[in-house]
Design an enzyme around this catalytic site. Structure first.
Site, PDB file in Angstrom:
ATOM      1  N   CYS A   1       0.838  -1.205   0.000  1.00 54.71           N
ATOM      2  CA  CYS A   1       0.000   0.000   0.000  1.00 54.71           C
ATOM      3  C   CYS A   1       0.869   1.250   0.000  1.00 54.71           C
ATOM      4  CB  CYS A   1      -0.882   0.038   1.241  1.00 54.71           C
ATOM      5  SG  CYS A   1      -1.970  -1.351   1.422  1.00 54.71           S
TER       6      CYS A   1
ATOM      7  N   ASP B   1     -15.388  -2.064  32.171  1.00 58.05           N
ATOM      8  CA  ASP B   1     -16.485  -1.371  31.514  1.00 58.05           C
ATOM      9  C   ASP B   1     -17.305  -2.464  30.822  1.00 58.05           C
ATOM     10  OD1 ASP B   1     -17.957   0.716  30.118  1.00 58.05           O
ATOM     11  OD2 ASP B   1     -16.843   0.065  28.350  1.00 58.05           O
TER      12      ASP B   1
END
Lengths: 61, 803
Positions: free
Chosen positions: B108, B510
């Site tokens: 890329c 959490d």
């Protein structure tokens, strides 16, 4: 004996200065910013004649 | 073409009947969609098809560039907007740093560099593979920035201008300075080592005194830059430690370097047994190296977090005199009217003036569940508008937003965090004190025994007991453990974290996105009419096709996109659901209040599925099916909790979600200490209460709403897939996104502490044994040198066991 040593040490100083300038220049020009990319980049052989696209462009030339 | 074929560009399955293909290297390759086709065609047309033979990872799915996006890109040509991130490097010469989204492998990088370089007007392109940023220089007469951005999009990547923050520039220059210090220390250490070989050999074999003097002077010359330049950070840290009346590890380090240097200079000038220039070089090199590694790990997490800094958009649509105009967010004022389109991030705090929509306020509650907003309700910057356009009256921008408030709370929590004095610093305090006291006593004693030898003996004591091993004991262990963990995908960004981990006796999780996957999925389908479940799936997915709602994705994923029938008159009813006509029949899909048919049945089902979201599929008269949607637990959640519990660690769950859902998750995991409907400040209060009871708390979270708690916990983990603020506030980032890395990290922390204790014990033992000999004047130079090296070596080798 001592004069040989002095000569060699003098040579060392010159080499150290060269190395030092070399490294400082490399750091300043940002060569240590990307430590992963260059290792990967060398694997991209753009001029490999075996790559199909290069064969294609050779023929069109 | 068969349905099982995969897209040559992105690797996803090619839907049956799709007719997209591109000729790559004289072979027709199937593509899954028009987006991939466009990207692949662009790559081939630009002669860059080697990309396909060199890539090692697949890119994301390509997407077409819509005219609307082009209009947005054109804004980046505006000089006012460019001012914040474009550098003028000459007449008409511009330079900018762009963050590239979608870089998956080295191919890329190559593709972007090659493609951009061949554009007329682009002078240079450098893509940094490590942090996914591109530095581009161009001639503004020949090409515009928007054109460059557009070309990047054409290749299937996304580019965002990156305004180099001051903190970033500072970090860059500090890293360069650190590298220079390391280089100097390296050169100094290597060269003095050579000289030492000569001196040691001379000790055995005999050497002319003049040669000794020459070599010593040369050693002094080489060590001078090491002591004055490379070791500077140690002096500074030691000085600030002394000023704050806290003897940290840098005090003995600075002391060791300075005394060893002064002692050696003394010997060089006036003659004596031994110089320690080589030890100074090695010692400084080792310590600088470990510090650089730690700073590197932290910098990496900050950089990857900054790349995600798109939380708040830079541009907003302002409505003025009935006209829409794009303006930079910074130019917005209180009282301005702005338009928030569906699917966009809201740019500023405000109240709804017109329109009705649902909004994803995950940054406040951690829940991606949409909240309905009507005229008069307030919305916060950074939340995402999901369904319909909203016209907002701005009430706060920039520093005055709720989001900025949370960030401020993070900073405050970080500052107030209860610090556990690290083992190294505690050892350093008493060791340094003891050393200084002992030296003074020895000096006084020799004053009475033999006045002429006082200076020699005092120097010998200070140099021989040079706490090299002591100072290396901890950093060596931390560096070894850190490199072991990063191979598992656990990035330790703050050095003290590993040590603190060993003492953790309470873990707070959490819920959404941490214990659960954070994405609702259809868990069950109850068919109420004469249809099959598969038919219901197809109907639901086709109705949701056009919806941006987060629940819609759960339906869309269940059916192949190509199997969906066409929907006429599709409509979004904000806060209720969607409706449309399929094969002449009107259907609706939404919550229980949306269709009268479902309202009657609702109560029955909502008690049967506590904690789940029910979505009803109805036609004009009947309820056809109920979809039970739940946020599924992570696969390793149960295992992780069980492992932690067997180690006697307390567990709590903090969530912004409602009581039923939290209770449901708590029951599934067997956790009883549950806290629900927690705003960021509530979470902080709960955590501080647990800490007041004497617990050492590790917090695991992912959202912006967790950031203050993450900062306040003694040690914290963030999921890498979470938000940037969370990553920055935490000590450890779980790059792997696996929950079972938490117990793994705790274990490594325990091992690390063990190795640190052994190292410190060895280092102190060496010093204690060497002291009396030095004090009595019995330490010969070669013995001192050997002892110093071996003690340091033992410490480093012991640390390497952690790998």
């Amino acid at each position: 004996m001592t004069s040989t040593l002095v000569f060699l040490l003098g040579l060392t100083v010159i080499f150290i200065l060269l190395i030092g300038f070399g490294i400082f220049w490399a750091i300043k020009s940002g060569q240590f910013e990307d430590m992963e990319g260059p290792a990967q980049r060398i694997l991209m052989d753009e001029d490999d004649p075996m790559l199909p696209s290069n064969q294609l462009s050779d023929k069109t030339k | 073409m068969t349905a099982s074929e995969s897209c040559y560009h992105c690797g996803q399955a090619v839907p049956g009947g799709a007719e997209f293909s591109v000729n790559i290297a004289r072979q027709s390759r199937a593509m899954c969609c028009r987006g991939c086709q466009a990207v692949a065609q662009a790559i081939v047309d630009n002669g860059l098809s080697e990309y396909y033979s060199n890539r090692t990872a697949l890119p994301g799915q390509g997407h077409e560039i819509l005219p609307d996006e082009l209009k947005k890109l054109a804004l980046y040509d505006h000089p006012d907007i460019q001012r914040s991130f474009v550098i003028d490097s000459g007449v008409n010469q511009r330079e900018a740093v762009l963050i590239l989204e979608g870089i998956t492998c080295a191919a890329c990088v190559w593709l972007n560099e090659r493609h951009l370089k061949q554009l007329p007007g682009v002078n240079s392109v450098q893509v940094n593979y490590a942090n996914h940023r591109a530095r581009i220089a161009w001639d503004s007469r020949e090409i515009s920035l928007s054109r460059i951005l557009q070309e990047i999009q054409l290749l299937g990547y996304n580019a965002h201008p990156y305004s180099a923050l001051q903190a970033d520039a500072l970090r860059q220059s500090r890293r360069k300075k650190d590298l220079q210090r390391l280089a100097i220390a390296g050169i100094g250490a290597a060269q003095t080592m050579m000289l030492s070989v000569g001196l040691y050999a001379g000790n055995w074999d005999g050497i002319a005194p003049s040669t000794v003097v020459l070599l010593r002077w040369f050693g002094l010359l080489l060590t001078l830059p090491v002591v004055t330049f490379s070791a500077m950070p140690f002096y500074r840290a030691a000085w600030s430690g002394i000023k704050s009346r806290h003897l940290n590890m840098d005090v003995p380090v600075a002391l060791a370097i300075i005394t060893a240097f002064i002692g050696s200079v003394w010997v060089t000038l006036f003659g004596g047994a031994h110089v320690y220039y080589d030890s100074i070089g090695m010692f400084t090199l080792f310590l600088l190296g470990t510090r650089l590694l730690e700073a590197g790990a932290r910098g990496k997490s900050i950089e990857s977090a900054e790349n995600l800094l798109k939380l708040q958009p830079t541009m907003a649509i302002r409505l003025r005199a009935g006209l829409q105009e794009y303006v930079p967010v910074l130019d917005l004022l209180r009282g301005d009217s702005i338009l928030a389109k569906p699917g966009e991030t809201i740019a500023a705090d405000g109240t709804v003036a017109e329109g009705m929509s649902t909004v994803d306020e995950a940054l406040l509650t951690g829940e991606p569940r949409p909240v309905l907003k009507k005229p008069g309700d307030s919305v916060i910057a950074g939340s995402i508008n999901l369904e319909g356009p909203l016209t907002l009256t701005v009430t706060g921008v920039g520093e005055n937003t709720v989001l900025a408030g949370i960030v401020r709370m993070v900073d405050k929590a970080q500052a107030e965090k209860p610090h556990i004095a690290t083992l190294a610093d505690r050892t350093a305090s008493w060791f340094t004190l003891a050393l200084l006291v002992f030296t003074a006593v020895v000096g006084l004693a020799w004053l009475f025994i033999d006045r002429t030898q006082v200076l020699d003996i005092v120097l010998a004591v200070l140099v021989v007991t040079c706490p090299c091993a002591l100072s290396l004991a901890v950093p060596a262990a931390l560096a070894a453990a850190g490199s072991h963990l990063i191979k598992r995908g656990i990035l330790v960004t703050r050095g003290h974290a590993l040590e603190t981990l060993a003492r953790v006796n309470h873990v707070v999780f959490d819920k959404t996105g941490t214990l659960t996957q954070g994405k609702p999925a259809v868990m069950d389908v109850i068919v109420l009419a004469d249809l099959t479940a598969a038919q219901c799936d197809v109907l639901a997915a086709s109705l949701e096709q056009a919806s941006e709602h987060p629940l819609a994705a759960a339906f869309k994923g269940r059916v192949l996109a190509s199997d969906l029938p066409a929907v006429q008159a599709a409509r979004n009813h904000p806060g209720q659901g969607v409706s449309g006509v399929v094969d002449g029949q009107t259907y609706s899909l939404g919550n229980q209040d949306f269709s009268p048919a479902s309202r009657i049945l609702a109560e029955n089902y909502s008690t049967r599925y506590p904690g789940a979201t029910l979505v009803w599929l109805c036609d004009a008269t009947r309820a056809l099916a109920v979809f039970v949607l739940e946020d599924p637990l992570r696969d390793d959640a149960r295992q992780t909790i069980a492992t932690l519990r067997t180690r006697g660690i307390g567990i709590s769950i903090l969530s912004g979600d409602n009581e039923t859902t939290v209770r449901h998750v708590g029951a599934a995991l067997g956790v009883s200490d549950l806290h629900w409907q927690q705003k960021p400040q509530d979470k902080l209060a709960v955590l501080q209460a647990i800490q007041r009871d004497g617990a050492i708390v590790a917090m695991v979270g992912d959202g912006i709403n967790d950031a203050p708690v993450l900062a306040a916990a003694q040690v914290s983990f963030a999921m890498a897939a979470g938000t940037n603020v969370a990553n920055q506030s935490s000590d450890i980032v779980l790059l792997s996104n696996r929950l079972d890395d938490v117990p793994q990290a705790l274990e490594t922390g325990r091992d690390t502490l063990g190795v640190m204790r052994q190292n410190l014990f060895w280092a102190v033992a060496y010093n204690v044994i060497a002291l009396p000999f030095a004090a009595l004047g019995y330490v010969s130079p070669w013995l001192a040198a050997l002892g110093m090296s071996i003690s340091s070596m033992v410490v480093v080798l012991n640390a390497l066991r952690l790998r």
